[in-house]
Structure formats: structure tokens, C-alpha cells
Design an enzyme around this catalytic site. Structure first.
Site, PDB file in Angstrom:
ATOM      1  N   LYS A  81      61.558  -7.786  74.950  1.00 29.73           N
ATOM      2  CA  LYS A  81      60.890  -8.310  74.275  1.00 29.73           C
ATOM      3  C   LYS A  81      61.062  -9.734  75.182  1.00 29.73           C
ATOM      4  O   LYS A  81      60.388 -11.007  76.275  1.00 29.73           O
ATOM      5  CB  LYS A  81      60.419  -8.288  73.263  1.00 29.73           C
ATOM      6  CG  LYS A  81      59.600  -7.210  71.951  1.00 29.73           C
ATOM      7  CD  LYS A  81      59.518  -7.444  71.181  1.00 29.73           C
ATOM      8  CE  LYS A  81      58.806  -6.126  70.270  1.00 29.73           C
ATOM      9  NZ  LYS A  81      58.645  -6.385  68.916  1.00 29.73           N
ATOM     10  N   GLN A 125      61.702  -8.033  63.341  1.00 30.59           N
ATOM     11  CA  GLN A 125      61.482  -6.739  64.468  1.00 30.59           C
ATOM     12  C   GLN A 125      62.162  -6.010  63.399  1.00 30.59           C
ATOM     13  O   GLN A 125      62.413  -5.911  62.450  1.00 30.59           O
ATOM     14  CB  GLN A 125      62.835  -6.753  65.389  1.00 30.59           C
ATOM     15  CG  GLN A 125      62.990  -5.346  65.722  1.00 30.59           C
ATOM     16  CD  GLN A 125      62.313  -5.512  67.005  1.00 30.59           C
ATOM     17  OE1 GLN A 125      61.782  -5.694  67.782  1.00 30.59           O
ATOM     18  NE2 GLN A 125      61.152  -3.593  66.678  1.00 30.59           N
ATOM     19  N   ASP A 148      52.408 -10.253  66.291  1.00 29.94           N
ATOM     20  CA  ASP A 148      52.952  -9.049  65.701  1.00 29.94           C
ATOM     21  C   ASP A 148      51.849  -8.624  65.457  1.00 29.94           C
ATOM     22  O   ASP A 148      51.205  -7.874  65.408  1.00 29.94           O
ATOM     23  CB  ASP A 148      53.771  -8.514  64.783  1.00 29.94           C
ATOM     24  CG  ASP A 148      55.609  -8.254  64.927  1.00 29.94           C
ATOM     25  OD1 ASP A 148      54.916  -7.412  67.031  1.00 29.94           O
ATOM     26  OD2 ASP A 148      56.549  -8.059  64.609  1.00 29.94           O
TER      27      ASP A 148
END
Length: 344
Positions: A81, A125, A148
Site C-alpha cells: 500500500k 490494518q 477502507d
């Protein structure tokens, strides 16, 4: 006369069999859809968008990633990422925390990043250690920074067909389908897997109205899960024009389960031991070699949905940078209230 009719029928059957043999001989393997190639296109689009934003006098978008613990897979995902962010011109940072961090300490860190005007996109995460409630953490991230797409507000807006931060993996699946030209209008879709972060959002994107603020695919969608009997699953897959496998079960979808020419999108990521080499390797939820001989389109693992997830995350980050100008930051008390509601 009867003999002539019989001879005619035999000729017709013979021609039909020859036709079938000819058709099967011409049958080609499925088109293998390269997620890497599509992701590269999307990242190039994002890079152009970022540079236009900066040239207009705005600050370069910034992504903050909170990584808890030392899970190798999570560290690998985060590295992918941050590398993608650098590739498209987005600045980023990874904030490492030990696995024994308390939920309260993690929440305090999130509130601090929410209030930091230099942070446009924020993600924690997953998965998190067992002592931390993932839903509480997802709801603590400010909706405008939630790249997200896991905050309850963003999930709710998605379900109401409103513009919002879409979860990156489902959005990646949707883009694969659209950019490959796979029709969804009025088609039958089977989504194998009902997770709140992948299966459910994919189903929402595919079945909702294409005329709404956040256009959907106008498909008829069936969702299967771990308690769907195998024989019922086969009935649904054989009717499906599109199959999205997101159950986390290696070789769940095999060639005998699909109809000729179906599009098969494999979201599964499973690490198994190769019986020949003895080494571990990544496979999806689909028997790739078998299914590609019967499907019309198929995505590989690796190199399919995975790269698209990272690309859509970059899209969400530039969107978050623009949202900062439109959505006022929430007060800490409001954020705490939301997280408490999610925890109760």
C-alpha cells in the site's frame, strides 16, 4: 417411406454430432483478466488526479496506516500500500504498534490522527489482536478519512446507493467487471461468502439500481455461505452468469459447477502446501486450471483482485483529500459516542 424417414433422422443426428464436435474443437479457454494490468491503469488515472490536485494549490494527499503486531502477511500488505502511494504521488506513513497495545491506547491514537489536518486518509490494518474489537476500531476512524470504507456511516451510505468511500476489494471487483465489459444488467450472480467487508458489499454493488447516486449493476444476486449445502451451491452456480468466489476455501468452485461461458472472479487468498514441491503457494477459491477451460472470463490468484484492492485504496485516498474540504471534522466526543454504540 419409413426407411427414408429413418435415414433422414440418422443424417440429422450425425450432422448434430459433427456440429457439436466442431464447436467443442473451437472452444477456447477463458479470457484471463489481468488485475495487475487494470490496476496499473487505475493507478495512472489516480496519479493524474493527484497531480492536478497539487497543481491547483492543494496540499499533497497523505495516507496514515496503523499496523498492530508482527503478522508477516499484514506487513506485506501494508508495504504494498505504501509503495503504491509513493507511485501515484501520495505521501504516506506507517505507524507500528506492538501487539499488546490496549484498545483504549489504539483509540486514542486514532482520535489524534482524526484531528490531524495533515492526514487525509487513515486505515488500521486488519486483522487486529483478539483483545481488540475490530468493529469499535473501524467506527472510530472519521468517516471522511475512512479509506477502507469500513465505518458504519460509509457502509450505510453504500447500502443506500449514495456516494461514499467504498471498501477497496469490493470496489476492485466491481471495476474488474465494468472495465472488462462483463454485462450485469438482469444477469444472475452468485457471491460465495457473506463477510461484511467483502461478500456483502460486493452483493450490494452488483444488485442495486444503476440509476441511483451510486450506480449498481442491476443484477439478481444470490449469496451463499458456510451453511449453504453443497448441492444447493451447485444449483446456484450452474445458473450464474457471474460467480464471485470470496469464501476463503481453496478449490470451492470447480469446472463441473459452472455453466459454459460464465465470468468467474476469484477473491480468495489461501496459502496451501504444494503436494509436488512441498512448498507453500497462494491459491484462490477457484480451481483455476479446470474452470478456465469452461468459463468465459476468469481472474487469477495471485495477480487478479489483489492489485485492484490496492489501486482502489489509492482512489479513496485522493477522494478523502477532497472530502476534507467538504465534511467538517467530527469532535472527539462524537467519535467516542459512535465507537461506544458499535461496542454495545
Amino acid at each position: 417411406m419409413a426407411a427414408i424417414r429413418t435415414l433422414g433422422k440418422l443424417c440429422q443426428q450425425s450432422q448434430h454430432q459433427v456440429c457439436k464436435l466442431h464447436t467443442s474443437a473451437l472452444r477456447q479457454d477463458a479470457v484471463v483478466v489481468s488485475g495487475r494490468k487494470l490496476a496499473r491503469q487505475i493507478r495512472e488515472e489516480t496519479q493524474v488526479d493527484v497531480e492536478k490536485w497539487v497543481l491547483a494549490g492543494n496540499r499533497r494527499p497523505h495516507l496514515s496506516v496503523v499496523l498492530v503486531g508482527d503478522d508477516p502477511a499484514s506487513h506485506s500488505y501494508v508495504l504494498n500500500k505504501t509503495r503504491a502511494a509513493a507511485d501515484v504521488g501520495i505521501s504516506s506513513e506507517t505507524i507500528l504498534k506492538h501487539s499488546d497495545i490496549s484498545e483504549e491506547e489504539l483509540l486514542d491514537l486514532i482520535y489524534k490522527l482524526n484531528a490531524d489536518h495533515r492526514v487525509d486518509g487513515l486505515l488500521v490494518q486488519l486483522p487486529l489482536p483478539d483483545h481488540i474489537d475490530e468493529r469499535v476500531i473501524c467506527n472510530a476512524v472519521a468517516p471522511a478519512k475512512d479509506v477502507d470504507g469500513f465505518h458504519v456511516v460509509n457502509v450505510g451510505r453504500m447500502c443506500l446507493d449514495q456516494s461514499t468511500m467504498l471498501p477497496a476489494t469490493p470496489w476492485g471487483v466491481w471495476e474488474i467487471i465494468k472495465r472488462t465489459g462483463i454485462p450485469t444488467f438482469g444477469k444472475n450472480v452468485l457471491v460465495a461468502g457473506r463477510s461484511k467487508n467483502v461478500g456483502m458489499p460486493i452483493a450490494m454493488l452488483l444488485h442495486t439500481d444503476g440509476r441511483h447516486e451510486r450506480p449498481g449493476g442491476d443484477a439478481t444476486v444470490t449469496i451463499s455461505h458456510r451453511y449453504t449445502p453443497k448441492e444447493q451451491l451447485c444449483q446456484h452456480t450452474k445458473m450464474a452468469d457471474i460467480i464471485v468466489a470470496a469464501a476463503g476455501i481453496p478449490n470451492l468452485i470447480t469446472a463441473d459447477m459452472i455453466k459454459e461461458g460464465a465470468a468467474v472472479i476469484d477473491v480468495g487468498i489461501n496459502r496451501i502446501q504444494d503436494p509436488v514441491t512441498g512448498k507453500s503457494r497462494l491459491v484462490g477459491d477457484v480451481d483455476f486450471e479446470g474452470v478456465k477451460k469452461k468459463a468465459g472470463f476468469i481472474t487469477p490468484v495471485p495477480g487478479g483482485v489483489g492489485p485492484m484492492t490496492v489501486a482502489m485504496l489509492m482512489k479513496n485516498t485522493i477522494k478523502a483529500a477532497k472530502n476534507v474540504l467538504q465534511i467538517p471534522a467530527e469532535r472527539t466526543e462524537q467519535q467516542r459516542a459512535v465507537s461506544v454504540v458499535g461496542h454495545s
